[in-house]
Design a protein around this motif. Structure first.
Motif, mmCIF file in Angstrom:
data_model
loop_
_atom_site.group_PDB
_atom_site.id
_atom_site.type_symbol
_atom_site.label_atom_id
_atom_site.label_comp_id
_atom_site.label_asym_id
_atom_site.label_seq_id
_atom_site.Cartn_x
_atom_site.Cartn_y
_atom_site.Cartn_z
ATOM 1 N N VAL A 1 -7.390 53.160 -33.033
ATOM 2 C CA VAL A 1 -6.944 54.337 -33.774
ATOM 3 C C VAL A 1 -6.002 53.944 -34.904
ATOM 4 O O VAL A 1 -5.524 52.818 -34.969
ATOM 5 C CB VAL A 1 -6.242 55.368 -32.856
ATOM 6 C CG1 VAL A 1 -7.190 55.913 -31.817
ATOM 7 C CG2 VAL A 1 -5.019 54.777 -32.203
ATOM 8 N N SER A 2 -5.767 54.910 -35.772
ATOM 9 C CA SER A 2 -4.824 54.754 -36.876
ATOM 10 C C SER A 2 -3.772 55.845 -36.767
ATOM 11 O O SER A 2 -4.028 56.921 -36.240
ATOM 12 C CB SER A 2 -5.543 54.898 -38.220
ATOM 13 O OG SER A 2 -6.489 53.884 -38.400
ATOM 14 N N LEU A 3 -2.589 55.558 -37.291
ATOM 15 C CA LEU A 3 -1.514 56.542 -37.360
ATOM 16 C C LEU A 3 -1.259 56.850 -38.826
ATOM 17 O O LEU A 3 -0.952 55.956 -39.614
ATOM 18 C CB LEU A 3 -0.242 55.997 -36.715
ATOM 19 C CG LEU A 3 1.017 56.852 -36.866
ATOM 20 C CD1 LEU A 3 0.848 58.190 -36.134
ATOM 21 C CD2 LEU A 3 2.234 56.102 -36.366
ATOM 22 N N ILE A 4 -1.400 58.119 -39.188
ATOM 23 C CA ILE A 4 -1.056 58.566 -40.538
ATOM 24 C C ILE A 4 0.355 59.135 -40.467
ATOM 25 O O ILE A 4 0.624 60.056 -39.697
ATOM 26 C CB ILE A 4 -2.031 59.632 -41.065
ATOM 27 C CG1 ILE A 4 -3.464 59.103 -41.075
ATOM 28 C CG2 ILE A 4 -1.597 60.097 -42.459
ATOM 29 C CD1 ILE A 4 -4.498 60.147 -41.427
ATOM 30 N N VAL A 5 1.256 58.568 -41.249
ATOM 31 C CA VAL A 5 2.644 59.031 -41.314
ATOM 32 C C VAL A 5 2.832 59.692 -42.674
ATOM 33 O O VAL A 5 2.563 59.082 -43.710
ATOM 34 C CB VAL A 5 3.636 57.858 -41.153
ATOM 35 C CG1 VAL A 5 5.071 58.353 -41.252
ATOM 36 C CG2 VAL A 5 3.400 57.122 -39.847
ATOM 37 N N THR A 6 3.280 60.929 -42.663
ATOM 38 C CA THR A 6 3.520 61.665 -43.904
ATOM 39 C C THR A 6 4.965 62.151 -43.897
ATOM 40 O O THR A 6 5.409 62.749 -42.918
ATOM 41 C CB THR A 6 2.570 62.872 -44.018
ATOM 42 O OG1 THR A 6 1.229 62.450 -43.803
ATOM 43 C CG2 THR A 6 2.684 63.521 -45.386
ATOM 44 N N GLY B 1 9.966 72.053 -44.639
ATOM 45 C CA GLY B 1 9.141 73.238 -44.836
ATOM 46 C C GLY B 1 7.701 72.927 -45.187
ATOM 47 O O GLY B 1 6.850 73.804 -45.152
ATOM 48 N N TRP B 2 7.409 71.677 -45.533
ATOM 49 C CA TRP B 2 6.056 71.298 -45.928
ATOM 50 C C TRP B 2 5.243 70.689 -44.797
ATOM 51 O O TRP B 2 4.058 70.440 -44.930
ATOM 52 C CB TRP B 2 6.114 70.317 -47.087
ATOM 53 C CG TRP B 2 6.492 70.949 -48.394
ATOM 54 C CD1 TRP B 2 7.370 71.968 -48.604
ATOM 55 C CD2 TRP B 2 5.995 70.595 -49.678
ATOM 56 N NE1 TRP B 2 7.472 72.257 -49.933
ATOM 57 C CE2 TRP B 2 6.631 71.416 -50.619
ATOM 58 C CE3 TRP B 2 5.094 69.646 -50.112
ATOM 59 C CZ2 TRP B 2 6.373 71.337 -51.969
ATOM 60 C CZ3 TRP B 2 4.849 69.555 -51.467
ATOM 61 C CH2 TRP B 2 5.476 70.400 -52.384
ATOM 62 N N GLY B 3 5.869 70.415 -43.663
ATOM 63 C CA GLY B 3 5.174 69.787 -42.543
ATOM 64 C C GLY B 3 3.983 70.595 -42.060
ATOM 65 O O GLY B 3 2.936 70.034 -41.714
ATOM 66 N N ASP B 4 4.120 71.917 -42.053
ATOM 67 C CA ASP B 4 3.010 72.766 -41.621
ATOM 68 C C ASP B 4 1.811 72.644 -42.558
ATOM 69 O O ASP B 4 0.667 72.672 -42.111
ATOM 70 C CB ASP B 4 3.454 74.226 -41.522
ATOM 71 C CG ASP B 4 4.360 74.481 -40.330
ATOM 72 O OD1 ASP B 4 4.256 73.740 -39.330
ATOM 73 O OD2 ASP B 4 5.191 75.409 -40.400
ATOM 74 N N GLU C 1 10.552 66.382 -43.362
ATOM 75 C CA GLU C 1 9.711 66.525 -42.186
ATOM 76 C C GLU C 1 8.765 65.342 -42.165
ATOM 77 O O GLU C 1 8.184 64.977 -43.195
ATOM 78 C CB GLU C 1 8.961 67.855 -42.200
ATOM 79 C CG GLU C 1 9.904 69.022 -42.005
ATOM 80 C CD GLU C 1 9.230 70.376 -41.927
ATOM 81 O OE1 GLU C 1 9.928 71.336 -41.611
ATOM 82 O OE2 GLU C 1 8.015 70.482 -42.192
ATOM 83 N N ILE C 2 8.656 64.737 -41.009
ATOM 84 C CA ILE C 2 7.800 63.572 -40.818
ATOM 85 C C ILE C 2 6.659 64.012 -39.914
ATOM 86 O O ILE C 2 6.905 64.483 -38.798
ATOM 87 C CB ILE C 2 8.581 62.413 -40.181
ATOM 88 C CG1 ILE C 2 9.796 62.074 -41.044
ATOM 89 C CG2 ILE C 2 7.682 61.201 -39.963
ATOM 90 C CD1 ILE C 2 10.999 61.642 -40.277
ATOM 91 N N VAL C 3 5.445 63.894 -40.411
ATOM 92 C CA VAL C 3 4.277 64.323 -39.642
ATOM 93 C C VAL C 3 3.518 63.085 -39.185
ATOM 94 O O VAL C 3 3.167 62.226 -39.996
ATOM 95 C CB VAL C 3 3.359 65.241 -40.474
ATOM 96 C CG1 VAL C 3 2.196 65.741 -39.636
ATOM 97 C CG2 VAL C 3 4.154 66.411 -41.047
ATOM 98 N N LEU C 4 3.277 63.002 -37.876
ATOM 99 C CA LEU C 4 2.535 61.900 -37.283
ATOM 100 C C LEU C 4 1.175 62.414 -36.829
ATOM 101 O O LEU C 4 1.104 63.386 -36.075
ATOM 102 C CB LEU C 4 3.294 61.332 -36.079
ATOM 103 C CG LEU C 4 4.744 60.924 -36.316
ATOM 104 C CD1 LEU C 4 5.385 60.482 -35.004
ATOM 105 C CD2 LEU C 4 4.828 59.824 -37.357
ATOM 106 N N THR D 1 2.267 65.777 -34.875
ATOM 107 C CA THR D 1 3.644 66.012 -34.454
ATOM 108 C C THR D 1 4.534 66.046 -35.683
ATOM 109 O O THR D 1 4.426 65.174 -36.554
ATOM 110 C CB THR D 1 4.115 64.883 -33.509
ATOM 111 O OG1 THR D 1 3.250 64.844 -32.379
ATOM 112 C CG2 THR D 1 5.541 65.112 -33.050
ATOM 113 N N ILE D 2 5.409 67.040 -35.750
ATOM 114 C CA ILE D 2 6.355 67.153 -36.857
ATOM 115 C C ILE D 2 7.746 66.806 -36.336
ATOM 116 O O ILE D 2 8.214 67.399 -35.366
ATOM 117 C CB ILE D 2 6.365 68.565 -37.469
ATOM 118 C CG1 ILE D 2 4.983 68.927 -38.006
ATOM 119 C CG2 ILE D 2 7.429 68.666 -38.569
ATOM 120 C CD1 ILE D 2 4.861 70.362 -38.503
#
Length: 114
Positions: free
Chosen positions: A4-9, A14-17, A58-61, A32-33
């Protein structure tokens, strides 16, 4: 164990959603935020009474299979205009081992089977 890969953003608070919604439209099965703080080159350092204030982030995984990674990453970039300066950053990390992604595998395995 699944490959698998993990995309970290990392985006403004307020932009995580928006990231999560875009990634799921492109095939991600969740995410996950997390809350964070930090400053980028396109942000100014602010302070109140000499105390520095770091902008909230916000960090989205998102864990996904490599064959879905490009489409999901592209949708995240488009949803949040990440190519614009100061909008945020996204990157992909290969994951060596993962457990608990049974819904994507289609079967449930005990960790002792690995």
């Amino acid at each position: 164990m699944a490959n698998v890969s993990l995309i970290v953003t990392i985006v403004r608070k307020g932009w995580g959603d928006k990231v999560l919604e875009g990634s799921m439209k492109a095939g991600a099965e969740g995410g996950t935020i997390l809350m964070g703080r930090g400053v980028g080159v396109h942000e100014t350092h602010q302070s109140i009474l000499g105390i520095p204030i770091e902008p909230e982030k916000e960090i989205v995984l998102s864990v996904t299979y490599p064959e879905k990674t490009e489409a999901i990453l592209r949708k995240i970039v488009d949803s949040c205009d990440l190519e614009d300066p100061g909008a945020g950053i996204a990157f992909v990390i290969p994951v060596e081992k993962v457990v608990g992604v049974c819904h994507q595998l289609g079967t449930q395995h005990d960790i002792s089977d690995r």
